[in-house]
Every structure is written in C-alpha cells, then in structure tokens.
Design an enzyme around this catalytic site. Structure first.
Site, mmCIF file in Angstrom:
data_model
loop_
_atom_site.group_PDB
_atom_site.id
_atom_site.type_symbol
_atom_site.label_atom_id
_atom_site.label_comp_id
_atom_site.label_asym_id
_atom_site.label_seq_id
_atom_site.Cartn_x
_atom_site.Cartn_y
_atom_site.Cartn_z
ATOM 1 N N THR A 182 0.868 -1.183 0.000
ATOM 2 C CA THR A 182 0.000 0.000 0.000
ATOM 3 C C THR A 182 0.904 1.232 0.000
ATOM 4 O OG1 THR A 182 -0.009 0.048 2.394
ATOM 5 C CG2 THR A 182 -1.809 -1.139 1.323
ATOM 6 N N GLU A 218 -5.484 -3.211 -1.753
ATOM 7 C CA GLU A 218 -6.061 -4.362 -1.038
ATOM 8 C C GLU A 218 -7.144 -5.080 -1.841
ATOM 9 O OE1 GLU A 218 -5.395 -1.416 0.221
ATOM 10 O OE2 GLU A 218 -4.912 -1.492 2.354
ATOM 11 N N LYS A 247 -15.607 17.756 10.216
ATOM 12 C CA LYS A 247 -16.870 17.953 10.923
ATOM 13 C C LYS A 247 -16.910 19.378 11.437
ATOM 14 C CE LYS A 247 -19.711 14.325 12.410
ATOM 15 N NZ LYS A 247 -20.133 13.353 13.402
ATOM 16 N N TRP A 288 -21.105 17.250 8.633
ATOM 17 C CA TRP A 288 -20.063 16.777 7.731
ATOM 18 C C TRP A 288 -19.901 17.659 6.515
ATOM 19 C CZ3 TRP A 288 -20.015 10.809 6.777
ATOM 20 C CH2 TRP A 288 -19.579 10.177 7.939
HETATM 21 P P1 ADP Z 1 -3.413 2.695 -4.004
HETATM 22 O O1 ADP Z 1 -3.966 3.769 -4.883
HETATM 23 O O2 ADP Z 1 -1.971 2.463 -4.114
HETATM 24 O O3 ADP Z 1 -4.253 1.484 -3.985
HETATM 25 P P2 ADP Z 1 -4.504 3.197 -1.626
HETATM 26 O O4 ADP Z 1 -4.807 1.774 -1.379
HETATM 27 O O5 ADP Z 1 -4.053 4.063 -0.509
HETATM 28 O O6 ADP Z 1 -3.431 3.337 -2.655
HETATM 29 O O7 ADP Z 1 -5.693 3.913 -2.382
HETATM 30 C C1 ADP Z 1 -6.993 3.452 -2.284
HETATM 31 C C2 ADP Z 1 -7.864 4.617 -1.964
HETATM 32 O O8 ADP Z 1 -7.883 5.543 -3.052
HETATM 33 C C3 ADP Z 1 -9.294 4.258 -1.768
HETATM 34 O O9 ADP Z 1 -9.512 3.726 -0.490
HETATM 35 C C4 ADP Z 1 -9.954 5.611 -1.965
HETATM 36 O O10 ADP Z 1 -9.864 6.411 -0.803
HETATM 37 C C5 ADP Z 1 -9.112 6.253 -3.031
HETATM 38 N N1 ADP Z 1 -9.783 6.106 -4.318
HETATM 39 C C6 ADP Z 1 -9.534 5.221 -5.293
HETATM 40 N N2 ADP Z 1 -10.349 5.431 -6.345
HETATM 41 C C7 ADP Z 1 -11.145 6.474 -6.028
HETATM 42 C C8 ADP Z 1 -12.213 7.176 -6.686
HETATM 43 N N3 ADP Z 1 -12.623 6.869 -7.925
HETATM 44 N N4 ADP Z 1 -12.807 8.185 -6.017
HETATM 45 C C9 ADP Z 1 -12.413 8.529 -4.783
HETATM 46 N N5 ADP Z 1 -11.415 7.926 -4.118
HETATM 47 C C10 ADP Z 1 -10.790 6.905 -4.728
#
Ligand code: ADP
Length: 541
Positions: free
Chosen positions: A183, A327, A434, A439
């Site tokens: 990650t 993940e 918040k 929110w």
């Molecule tokens: P990686 O991009 O390396 O998988 P992360 O696992 O930290 O890194 O990124 C996943 C996160 O990216 C998601 O949990 C979400 O918060 C954000 N994300 C991915 N796609 C979108 C989307 N289309 N809109 C909003 N957030 C997104």
C-alpha cells in the site's frame, strides 16, 4: 446429495499466459522509446517469458521466492509479470517513487531474493544500500552504467540470450502466492498485500466484465504504473482478451505521452486524474491528437465532473471512473452508466459517481457509531466494507485487525450506495471534516472548486476553528496567467454547495503535494499548515 460434475481446474496466471500466447499470438506489446516504438508480438513475448523463467531458475529462484521489479511499464516488466508467478515464484512490484527508507523497508519486508531494475532507475535503487546488500541478484534492464550500485550485476538481455525457448510450467495450486504489492503507506510503514493465482485470475475476469472491457481490436495504453496495484489488472486483461498493450515506459509527461498517443493510436487507456489533468492543460495550450481514444478509465482518486465534461466536449472521449485499493487487486467499482441512460448530460451524473460495484465484489455500508449496516438508498452514509475472491484478508507479516470486520475489509472510505449499486465516496475516514457537528465532504468541495475554469488543482483539509471546531481550508493552484481571490472563489461556490461548506480560509500554492502514486498528499498539507508554512487568505463572508 448431488455432487458437481465440474473439473476442479486450478485458476492460475499460467492458464491466462498460455491462452493469450496461443489465441492472440499476433497481437503486440509496444514500448515507447521517445521517438519510435519497439514491437514484440504476444507469440514472441511468450518465448521470452519462457527464457526468463529458465534464466531465473538457473539463478536459483524457486517456488515461493520473491523477485522484485523496479521498472517503468515496458516489455521486460510485462515479461516478469508472467514468468515470475508462472514459475511458482512471487513478483514484488516495487514503487519507484517511494522514499529511500520506505524502499529499504519494502525490499526487506518482502524478502526479495532478486531485483530486476531499469538502468535509468539505478540511482534511485542505490538509495537503499542496506536492503540491497541482502538481495542475491540484481538484474539490469538496458546496458546503462550500474556502478552506483557498487556490486556485481547481471544484464537482462544476457540472461534471455543465454536461454532457448521451451519451459515446462509447473502445476500450481491456485491459492499459491503470485504477486505482492505494498500500500502507498500514507500513515506508518507500507503494508504488503499478497495476491494469489486465484485472486489474479478472478480479478482478470471481474475487471473485464466490470468495465475494463478491452479485447481483440483494442489498443490499450497502460499509463497506470505496473507497480501501482498491478496496473489495475490491465496487463492480464489485455493479454487474456487480446488487446494490444501500449507501454509508455518513462514517457509519462504530457508532451511525450501525447506524442505516443498520436503515433500509436490507442483506443483505451487508464490513469489517475493527475495524469489526465496534465494532458488537458497541454491541450489547452497546443493542438494534441487524442482522436483514437474512445474510453479512458480514471481512478485512484475522485474524478472531477469538469474533467469528464472536458474530455467529452473537447475530444469526444468517454471517461469511466474506477474505484479500488491495493487491497482489492484493485478493481471494486466502475462508473459505467446504466444502459437506459442515453442522454450525455445525464450520463455525466453517473460517470461522476465513484462507480457501480463490479460482479465478484460484495459491498456494504456500516454506520460509524452504531456499527450497523445501512440501506442502499443513496443517502445513508457510513464506512464502505468489501469482501470477495480478490479482496485481501490480511497483510504480509503484520496483524492489523482494525482493518477487518467480521470477514470484511474496512476500506477507510466513507460513502453511500444507491439502489442500483452505484457507490459514491464522500471522503476518506481520516480526511472527513466535521464543522459544528455537520459533515463537509472534502471530495465534493474539491471537485466543485476544480470546476472553476481558472483552477487546476484544489485540495481541502480540515483545520481547527474556535467556533466550529473544524473548518475547511482550501488549497488551490491557479491556472498560469489567471488571477483569483478568496472572495471570487467563495462567490463561485455560493450556489453550488451548502452555505456552511464555503471555506473562509484559502491558500494559493504552485502545486499540491502528491503521494508516490500521484494522489493529493493531505498528510503533507496538514503538516505544512501546522508548521505555519501555508499563507492563508481569508474571504470575508
Ligand atoms: P493505491 O492507490 O496504491 O491502492 P490506496 O490503497 O491508498 O493506494 O488507495 C486506495 C484509496 O484511493 C481508496 O480507499 C480511496 O480512498 C481512493 N480512491 C480510489 N479510487 C477512487 C475514486 N474513484 N474516487 C475517490 N477515491 C478513490
């Protein structure tokens, strides 16, 4: 009791490899060299994959051993995507943008026995000397200087040339580890996710069915890095379903990237919003040829509505938004509009949602306070949880029970799901603001600010406020040559968002800091704000 009569046939990457090579042998992998392209057919690529597996075996790489890659997207990286898992070893795609201490950590934590590295990236890899000392073999792609590593290295080309084609692929258990990806580690150390053959196989079909629906006749430009969540699964999808694979290597800046697009004419592509923002900005200054592109998948971060409209109106390209995480292999949702939505303006509303849940992934919303499941009514908000055959059930070598809940993965995303299974991410749990108990969605607020024609980037973070506990601070990058004031921007927002969302605090900067995978790094922004490094202008009501 009736028993199934079906074969218990293992779901492996090897099966996908064989299929693509036999059925789509004439398709090609095209790697951009800056002003010309290198082409290798799937059939010839397959022979090179066999040679690579043999070469790695000769070096003592066996079942379960980890082979790292520190590479751009190109021919050899693709070969490693097949050779390593199919020989029973585990491919660890190292993110070339990690900080040296994170790189050191992931090489050790992954237990990499060999690393395949581009000659152009040797200087970066050399920044993790202690971890490298424990790696048995370093294999360099290209013939550039490798002296910065201060050790014996092997050359990829020599290894391939020393072997002949033909390799007896082992029978593998479908639950065997195939690949490993960390990650991006926005908090603490990165955590390793280990994909199995089965998870890769099922993800390939789920992704193809869920919206990465390329096939024979497509040319797919894989901009999303192979070290970022498996290039969103595109390498395996293209190979299995017969799309040409266009690899941009290091040419990811708007100018060379659009030159590649003009020359090789992809029909389909995928990348994070930052990349497409750059392409749009270039297109605003000079003529660019995107005429071959029909569909572009944008994901990894929220996609502003303004971007969907600009691509359609200026270039006739349909954007589909994708949602996923390292993940989740990564594909969890894609915003392909329902078939009965024909009118483009209405389609934009659907494309601007985070995405429709893809078959194979189960999703639910859990209320933060009560822990109960929420209805799919498009209104009830909570943390999104997922489970399924390509969702991780844990992390490599560490326990992190906080991330799991009764067999579901807690995504850390807060959102809603509508009755047709479209989810909309409102925020990340850790970014939520918040204000006076209400929110504010930083994602919505950012997207609305970005819809201002003179704004190129906008990130919103929560900052302490005496009266409201917390208020939004909008950090904005203004288009070159344009001038904007907090007052003007507040006025722009007035009729677009709830009144209490409109920030009083604005900060104008040259560039929003980004994470190693090109997303806004709000952790850095918060730290800069706490250190008093952001100049803040106030809009007076
Ligand atoms: P990686 O991009 O390396 O998988 P992360 O696992 O930290 O890194 O990124 C996943 C996160 O990216 C998601 O949990 C979400 O918060 C954000 N994300 C991915 N796609 C979108 C989307 N289309 N809109 C909003 N957030 C997104």
């Amino acid at each position: 009791m009736v028993h199934s009569t079906m074969m218990d046939h293992p779901l492996t990457v090897t099966q996908l490899l064989r299929h693509g090579a036999r059925v789509h042998g004439e398709r090609e992998v095209v790697t951009w060299l800056g002003d010309s392209a290198r082409r290798v057919t799937f059939a010839d690529t397959y022979e090179r994959v066999e040679r690579l597996a043999k070469a790695l075996e000769t070096l003592g790489i066996g079942h379960g051993d980890v082979v790292g890659t520190f590479c751009w997207n190109h021919q050899e990286h693709l070969e490693a995507y097949f050779a390593v898992p199919c020989m029973g070893a585990v491919l660890h795609t190292l993110n070339i943008r990690l900080f040296p201490d994170q790189l050191d950590f992931v090489i050790r934590d992954g237990g990499d026995k060999a690393i395949i590295v581009d000659d152009s990236l040797i200087g970066l890899l050399a920044q993790a000397p202690d971890a490298l000392a424990e790696v048995e073999h370093v294999i360099v792609v290209g013939d550039g200087d490798a002296s910065a590593l201060d050790r014996e290295v092997l050359r990829y080309d020599d290894l391939i040339e020393a072997q002949s084609p033909g390799y007896e692929w082992p029978e593998l258990d479908e639950s065997a580890a195939a690949m490993m990806c960390y990650t991006s580690g926005t908090t603490g150390n990165p955590k390793g996710v280990v994909y199995s053959h089965r998870s890769q196989w099922t993800h390939t079909f789920g992704a193809a069915a869920g919206g990465l629906d390329v096939g024979d006749g497509d040319r797919t430009l894989v901009i999303v890095p192979q070290f970022h969540a498996n290039a969103w699964g595109l390498i395996y999808v293209c190979w299995a379903f017969g799309s040409d694979i266009l690899q941009p290597a290091m040419f990811l800046q708007p100018e060379p990237l659009t030159a590649f697009i003009a020359a090789e004419r992809p029909t389909f592509s995928a990348a994070v919003p930052t990349v497409w923002n750059g392409v749009l900005a270039l297109g605003a200054q000079t003529e660019i040829d995107l005429s071959s592109l029909q569909t572009v998948v944008v994901g990894g971060a929220a996609v502003p509505r303004a971007m969907i409209e600009a691509f359609h109106d200026r270039y006739g390209i349909e954007i589909v938004q994708g949602w996923g995480m390292t993940e989740t292999s990564p594909l969890g949702a894609m915003s392909t509009p329902p078939a009965d939505v024909i009118d483009w303006d209405e389609q934009v509303d659907w494309r601007a949602k985070t995405g429709r849940i893809v078959p194979g992934v189960e999703m639910r919303i859990i209320d933060a306070e009560t822990g109960t499941e929420q209805p799919w009514d498009g209104k009830a908000i909570g943390e999104i949880e997922v489970r399924g055959p390509w969702i991780t059930a844990g992390y490599h070598g560490v326990e992190d029970p906080e991330k799991f809940h009764d067999g579901w993965l807690r995504t850390g995303d807060v959102g809603v799901i509508d009755p047709r299974g479209f989810m909309q991410i409102v925020d990340r749990v850790k970014d939520v603001i918040k204000s006076g108990g209400e929110w504010i969605s930083t994602v919505d607020l950012e997207n609305t600010i970005i819809s201002h024609p003179d704004v190129t980037e906008a990130a919103v973070i929560g900052v302490p406020d005496e009266k409201w506990d917390e208020r939004p601070l909008a950090v904005v990058v203004v288009r070159e040559g344009a001038e904007l004031t907090p007052h003007g921007l507040s006025e722009f927002l007035r009729d677009k968002v709830a009144k209490w969302w409109v920030p009083e605090r604005w900060s104008f900067i040259d560039e929003v800091p980004k994470t190693s995978v090109g997303k806004y790094d709000k952790k850095v922004l918060r730290a800069r704000h706490e250190a008093g490094e952001l100049d803040i202008d106030r809009a007076d009501g």
